[in-house]
Design an enzyme around this catalytic site. Structure first.
Site, mmCIF file in Angstrom:
data_model
loop_
_atom_site.group_PDB
_atom_site.id
_atom_site.type_symbol
_atom_site.label_atom_id
_atom_site.label_comp_id
_atom_site.label_asym_id
_atom_site.label_seq_id
_atom_site.Cartn_x
_atom_site.Cartn_y
_atom_site.Cartn_z
ATOM 1 N N HIS A 143 0.866 -1.214 0.176
ATOM 2 C CA HIS A 143 -0.052 -0.062 0.089
ATOM 3 C C HIS A 143 0.898 1.198 -0.074
ATOM 4 O O HIS A 143 0.551 2.327 -0.206
ATOM 5 C CB HIS A 143 -0.933 -0.077 1.328
ATOM 6 C CG HIS A 143 -1.915 -1.225 1.329
ATOM 7 N ND1 HIS A 143 -2.645 -1.413 0.231
ATOM 8 C CD2 HIS A 143 -2.090 -2.036 2.265
ATOM 9 C CE1 HIS A 143 -3.131 -2.742 0.605
ATOM 10 N NE2 HIS A 143 -3.018 -3.003 1.864
ATOM 11 N N ASP A 180 -2.609 -11.398 -1.350
ATOM 12 C CA ASP A 180 -2.910 -10.773 0.095
ATOM 13 C C ASP A 180 -4.285 -10.232 -0.111
ATOM 14 O O ASP A 180 -4.686 -9.856 -1.264
ATOM 15 C CB ASP A 180 -2.097 -9.509 0.407
ATOM 16 C CG ASP A 180 -2.343 -8.724 1.705
ATOM 17 O OD1 ASP A 180 -1.430 -8.799 2.418
ATOM 18 O OD2 ASP A 180 -3.370 -7.991 1.717
ATOM 19 N N HIS A 182 -5.791 -7.738 0.524
ATOM 20 C CA HIS A 182 -6.169 -6.310 0.064
ATOM 21 C C HIS A 182 -5.552 -6.099 -1.239
ATOM 22 O O HIS A 182 -4.400 -6.701 -1.580
ATOM 23 C CB HIS A 182 -5.707 -5.251 1.197
ATOM 24 C CG HIS A 182 -6.220 -5.411 2.594
ATOM 25 N ND1 HIS A 182 -5.307 -6.353 3.425
ATOM 26 C CD2 HIS A 182 -7.287 -5.249 2.977
ATOM 27 C CE1 HIS A 182 -6.197 -6.205 4.542
ATOM 28 N NE2 HIS A 182 -7.282 -5.655 4.490
ATOM 29 N N ASP A 269 -3.756 -12.613 5.274
ATOM 30 C CA ASP A 269 -5.040 -12.349 5.607
ATOM 31 C C ASP A 269 -6.336 -12.678 4.806
ATOM 32 O O ASP A 269 -7.404 -12.184 5.157
ATOM 33 C CB ASP A 269 -4.953 -10.731 5.572
ATOM 34 C CG ASP A 269 -4.203 -9.973 4.698
ATOM 35 O OD1 ASP A 269 -3.963 -10.825 3.583
ATOM 36 O OD2 ASP A 269 -3.996 -8.679 4.668
HETATM 37 ZN ZN LIG Z 1 -3.649 -7.333 3.407
#
Ligand SMILES: [Zn+2]
Length: 394
Positions: A143, A180, A182, A269
């Protein structure tokens, strides 16, 4: 030599005490930057005997140099991050710093730049044939933008390492696979116009879910059009639906692209036990992913770098990364979890649901199936329409 898998140690992060200060400063524990999480993660391969295996070479992380960080990041952002680390005082939030997710604490700059140095070395080591593959549990800060911290990420290790690799190996192609939970927004943004770096991200996509990007229509721009692939998945997507996406879309694109170097951001995650997300993957899917990634890399140029990414249930994250490490290095895990590790987990007050390396197979409830299956079908169909022609696929 080339049969070695490099494992980047978390000892240098554990030797710092900035995150202990952070815990004292804040009312709530930071889900990423906390000592139990790092300790539990690192202790599992050690106590399982993996670090003693001759096929695994334990390497130490080093702080990335300023010149290396500047391969991607804005100089004033780097200066601010260094300053915060030294003074602990915040004077600007324009870089996304001093937020609940990206707090400022003592030595934050060191915490952020050690994984970058490690991942650069991992990448160069693999590219030079010193290691057949490399893994760093601390890495995959996807990110982090050019001048913005976000979602526990300060510095984008992956982007910097890929840029360094490209500097040393012009014209070579990189596949960045991000599982991941996200969306890999920062890494995608860095290579959005670049056909030499193909990014594929599989992630949860729902109302308000961080970072709110990663729709299937984000496909890259200019020369990079068709080289950003997004597979948005609805909450409650389970192993069976997830694997359908991987087989129908990811494998064909991968094989058509023929990357020289493969980067994989695992992300623990997407597991059903993660407290910050809603997918339903089990350890079996992570194991299947690592075996498939290994196989596809083996059929290609045989250069693989793996980074841990997120994962906010420390026991689950530790198990997933250790399973992936064992798969990459082709070594056996002990049949049961080491007792001393179980005791360490208990010392930190974490819960352990099962004593082995697997969990019960779980499928979504029947009532959710039609809706989720339709959403997955839709994502597959749209990616085939938008991306497959770039690779001559149908
Ligand atoms: Zn993540």
């Amino acid at each position: 030599m080339a049969e070695l898998t490099a494992l980047y140690s978390l000892e240098s992060l554990l030797a710092l005490d900035g995150i202990d200060e952070l815990e004292r400063m804040k009312a709530e524990v930071n889900p990423f930057w906390n000592r139990p999480r790092f300790d539990i993660a690192w202790s599992l391969p050690v106590m399982s005997g993996l670090t003693e295996e001759r096929k695994i070479s334990v390497q130490q992380m080093r702080e990335a140099s300023r010149d290396e960080l500047l391969l991607f990041h804005d100089p004033s952002y780097i200066e601010t991050l260094e300053l915060f680390g030294n003074t602990g005082s915040a004077f600007s939030s324009r870089f996304g710093l001093d937020t609940p997710e990206c707090p400022v604490f003592q030595d934050v700059h060191k915490y952020a730049s050690l994984p970058v140095g490690g991942v650069i070395d991992a990448t160069i080591g693999v590219a030079e044939g010193k290691f057949k593959s490399a893994i760093s549990f601390a890495g995959g800060f996807h990110h982090a933008m050019e001048s913005q911290a976000a979602g526990f990420c300060y510095l984008n290790d992956t982007v910097i390492a890929i840029k360094k690799y490209k500097q040393l190996n012009p014209g070579k192609k990189v596949l960045y696979l991000d599982t991941d939970v996200h969306h890999g927004d920062g890494t995608q943004a860095a290579f959005y116009g670049n056909p030499d770096v193909l990014t594929i991200s599989l992630h949860e996509f729902s109302m308000g879910f961080f970072p709110r990007t990663g729709g299937v229509e984000e496909i890259g721009n200019g020369e990079g059009k068709g080289y950003s692939v997004n597979l948005p998945l609805p909450p409650l997507t389970d192993d069976v639906e997830y694997w359908r996406v991987f087989e129908d879309v990811v494998i064909p694109i991968w094989q058509a692209y023929k990357p020289d170097l493969v980067f994989w951001d695992v992300g623990a995650d997407a597991h059903i036990g993660d407290p910050l997300a809603d997918l339903m993957l089990t350890y079996d899917t992570y194991h299947r992913l690592s075996m498939t990634v290994r196989q596809l890399v083996h059929l290609g140029r045989r250069q693989l770098v793996v980074v841990g990414g997120g994962g906010y249930e420390p026991v689950t994250a530790a198990k997933i990364w250790t399973i992936v490490l064992a798969d990459l290095a082709d070594v056996a895990l002990p049949p049961a979890l080491p007792i001393e590790w179980v005791q360490l987990v208990q010392k930190y007050g974490c819960t352990m649901r099962r004593s082995g390396w697997t969990d019960r197979p779980r499928r979504m409830e029947d009532e959710h199936y039609p809706k989720i299956s339709r959403a997955v079908d839709d994502a597959i169909k749209k990616v085939k329409e938008l991306i497959f022609p770039t690779f001559g696929l149908e």
